[in-house]
Design an enzyme around this catalytic site. Structure first.
Site, PDB file in Angstrom:
ATOM      1  N   ASP A  90       0.844  -1.184   0.000  1.00  0.00           N
ATOM      2  CA  ASP A  90       0.000   0.000   0.000  1.00  0.00           C
ATOM      3  C   ASP A  90       0.892   1.251   0.000  1.00  0.00           C
ATOM      4  O   ASP A  90       2.126   1.127  -0.005  1.00  0.00           O
ATOM      5  CB  ASP A  90      -0.966  -0.041   1.191  1.00  0.00           C
ATOM      6  CG  ASP A  90      -0.285   0.003   2.546  1.00  0.00           C
ATOM      7  OD1 ASP A  90       0.913   0.349   2.630  1.00  0.00           O
ATOM      8  OD2 ASP A  90      -0.952  -0.302   3.547  1.00  0.00           O
TER       9      ASP A  90
ATOM     10  N   PRO B  77     -13.054 -23.675  -3.756  1.00  0.00           N
ATOM     11  CA  PRO B  77     -13.233 -22.269  -3.423  1.00  0.00           C
ATOM     12  C   PRO B  77     -13.228 -22.008  -1.914  1.00  0.00           C
ATOM     13  O   PRO B  77     -13.553 -22.878  -1.102  1.00  0.00           O
ATOM     14  CB  PRO B  77     -14.585 -21.911  -4.036  1.00  0.00           C
ATOM     15  CG  PRO B  77     -15.287 -23.209  -4.217  1.00  0.00           C
ATOM     16  CD  PRO B  77     -14.236 -24.248  -4.414  1.00  0.00           C
TER      17      PRO B  77
END
Length: 139
Positions: free
Chosen positions: A16, A58
């Site tokens: 970030d 998943p």
């Protein structure tokens, strides 16, 4: 119990503006580590699809704990293992170390899934095959 460990470098695109790993990137690291674990056991995704008709596994739940920030240029080690199998779901445990420090710990619950027989656009949970359980050393 089979454990896979690998080392990776933190890249600029993982960070970030403060220069620390953006937290969703860890899930991508852990997804990759899960694929590496299954491949080490002899079950890369292509093999799973061909042999068992599964589409994938998943994520349905995620618990994580962040204790030490990782930054651009850090080298980290990720250890991955299946902690528990249930009928059609399983928990994958990940530990990410920066040096000797545990930086992130996560448990990811996944579901063994194939195409739904009535609607191929949907997934349906299926029992995890015994061969997979044995190869990952949890049985």
């Amino acid at each position: 119990m089979l454990t896979h460990s690998h080392v990776r470098s933190i890249e600029w695109g993982d960070c970030d503006p403060a220069g620390i790993v953006f937290h969703p990137r860890y899930l991508a690291y852990f997804d990759h580590a899960t694929c590496l674990l299954f491949a080490r056991a002899g079950f890369d995704l292509t093999t799973l699809q061909a042999r068992f008709g599964v589409l994938g596994y998943p994520v349905v739940d995620l618990h994580s704990r962040f204790t030490t920030p990782c930054r651009f240029g850090d080298e980290v080690r990720i250890e991955t293992r299946v902690a528990e199998f249930r009928n059609s779901s399983f928990d994958v445990h990940h530990r990410l170390y920066r040096g000797a420090d545990l930086a992130v710990e996560a448990t990811v619950t996944r579901v063994w899934a194939g195409p739904h027989p009535d609607d191929p656009q949907r997934l349906q949970a299926r029992p995890v095959p015994e061969a997979v359980r044995v190869a990952l050393g949890t049985e």
